[in-house]
Structures are given as structure tokens and as C-alpha cells.
Design a protein around this motif. Structure first.
Motif, PDB file in Angstrom:
ATOM      1  N   TYR A  61      59.219  30.708  51.713  1.00 59.99           N
ATOM      2  CA  TYR A  61      60.587  30.872  51.215  1.00 59.99           C
ATOM      3  C   TYR A  61      60.918  29.728  50.260  1.00 59.99           C
ATOM      4  N   ASP A  62      61.831  30.017  49.329  1.00 64.35           N
ATOM      5  CA  ASP A  62      62.275  29.019  48.357  1.00 64.35           C
ATOM      6  C   ASP A  62      63.431  28.218  48.936  1.00 64.35           C
ATOM      7  N   LYS A  63      63.435  26.926  48.604  1.00 65.01           N
ATOM      8  CA  LYS A  63      64.503  26.050  49.059  1.00 65.01           C
ATOM      9  C   LYS A  63      64.670  24.948  48.021  1.00 65.01           C
ATOM     10  N   SER A  64      65.901  24.600  47.744  1.00 68.82           N
ATOM     11  CA  SER A  64      66.189  23.530  46.801  1.00 68.82           C
ATOM     12  C   SER A  64      65.991  22.184  47.494  1.00 68.82           C
ATOM     13  N   GLN A  65      65.261  21.312  46.829  1.00 68.80           N
ATOM     14  CA  GLN A  65      65.033  19.972  47.374  1.00 68.80           C
ATOM     15  C   GLN A  65      64.924  18.997  46.202  1.00 68.80           C
ATOM     16  N   GLY A  66      65.779  17.992  46.218  1.00 71.52           N
ATOM     17  CA  GLY A  66      65.755  17.015  45.127  1.00 71.52           C
ATOM     18  C   GLY A  66      66.043  17.625  43.777  1.00 71.52           C
ATOM     19  N   GLY A  67      66.890  18.646  43.743  1.00 71.24           N
ATOM     20  CA  GLY A  67      67.247  19.290  42.485  1.00 71.24           C
ATOM     21  C   GLY A  67      66.203  20.275  41.973  1.00 71.24           C
ATOM     22  N   ARG A  68      65.166  20.524  42.751  1.00 72.72           N
ATOM     23  CA  ARG A  68      64.115  21.456  42.334  1.00 72.72           C
ATOM     24  C   ARG A  68      63.923  22.525  43.400  1.00 72.72           C
ATOM     25  N   GLN A  69      63.530  23.696  42.967  1.00 73.73           N
ATOM     26  CA  GLN A  69      63.191  24.772  43.893  1.00 73.73           C
ATOM     27  C   GLN A  69      61.750  24.564  44.349  1.00 73.73           C
TER      28      GLN A  69
END
Length: 183
Positions: free
Chosen positions: A55-63
């Protein structure tokens, strides 16, 4: 084996492929290596088999793509972890399993290590019998390097037996390290 290692790495928390690679490097990297070229195809295959969910998740401004273990993945991991260690699979296989042994019951850990020790003792007897046969050869000095591999196998197998005995007794790791330094 890489698939089982990946499952063990994501068992406690969802991780990205990069995170999994880093955990392999810092955890079992002494005896097992995985490249990104082998890791990402394995992740895709395991997702297809239903062992992982991506699954995709935003982390540190990035997907980023994270991987989560499924019930099927947990079953696969524990089936691998609790299966017997085969001394002929090489050290990487059994050490990767032992790395995750904290997840097994004490009884199953003891059983696995005892069986591995017994298998190594039996193998040592075969190697020592082979050594006796080679001792009968005339001009065995002509086979020095071939025979040196037999002696290497005997030494490694003896050490594997000692290691199994020590780990089964859960001797302090500092004590194990001192024994290994007695060379």
C-alpha cells in the motif's frame, strides 16, 4: 529463503523495500546478502501469492510503498521457521532461521537446535570415516588441497556442534565469543 526472511522482517511492522534491505544488512548481513534486484521481485511475487499487502503511504513528503504481512504470510513464515534445519542447505539457511528463533516456543527452539546438533554429529562421523579412508592412500600428499577441504569440513562441523550445544544451554554470548577467540 529470501521470501521467509522478508516475512520475518515485516512481522512486527510494515516496512518499505528500502527498510527491509536495511534491516537485512544490519541484522543478518553478516551471513546473508540481498540485493535490491532480488528483493523487489520477491516482494512482488509475495504480494501476488497473498503473503504481503502493498500500500502507498506518505512519508517525509514522498509517497512510498509499504508492505504488510497477511495471515497467509504469517503461516508461511512460521511453517518455514519451525521446519527442520538441513545442514546440507548451507550455513545461511540455518542461521537465518536461528535469527528469528525468539519467535518460537522454548520447546521448539530446543528441538530444532538438538536436531541440528544430531545431524551435525552424524555428518561429522561420515567425514571422519572418509578421513580414515584417505589416510590409507599412498602418496596422499599429492592430494593435499583436495584433502584440505575435507579437514575444513571436519573443523567447521565440530564448531557447529559446539555452537549448538552452547546456544541450546543459552550460554552468555560473551562466553561464546571468548570460546571462539581461543584460536
Amino acid at each position: 529463503m529470501l521470501e521467509s526472511i522478508i516475512l520475518g522482517m515485516v512481522l512486527e511492522e510494515d516496512l518499505t523495500g528500502y527498510d527491509i534491505k536495511k534491516r537485512i544488512e544490519t541484522g543478518i548481513g553478516v551471513f546473508y546478502k540481498a540485493s535490491f534486484g532480488s528483493l523487489y521481485p520477491a516482494l512482488k511475487k509475495m504480494t501476488g501469492k497473498g503473503c504481503l499487502i502493498a500500500y502507498d503511504k506518505s512519508q517525509g513528503g514522498r509517497q512510498k510503498i509499504f508492505y504488510q504481512i497477511t495471515e497467509a504470510g504469517k503461516k508461511s513464515f512460521y511453517d518455514w521457521l519451525s521446519s527442520p534445519m538441513n545442514i546440507f542447505d548451507g550455513t545461511n539457511t540455518h542461521l537465518a532461521k536461528v535469527y528469528f528463533f525468539d519467535r518460537l516456543s522454548p520447546e521448539l527452539r530446543e528441538h530444532q537446535l538438538l536436531q541440528h546438533e544430531i545431524n551435525n554429529v552424524n555428518y561429522l562421523h561420515k567425514l571422519e570415516a572418509l578421513e580414515k579412508e584417505f589416510d590409507k592412500l599412498e602418496h596422499k600428499e599429492c592430494f593435499y588441497y583436495k584433502l584440505s577441504t575435507l579437514y575444513y569440513g571436519i573443523c567447521i562441523t565440530r564448531e557447529a556442534i559446539r555452537w549448538c550445544q552452547s546456544v541450546r544451554k543459552q550460554q552468555p554470548l560473551s562466553e561464546l565469543m571468548r570460546k571462539g577467540a581461543d584460536l
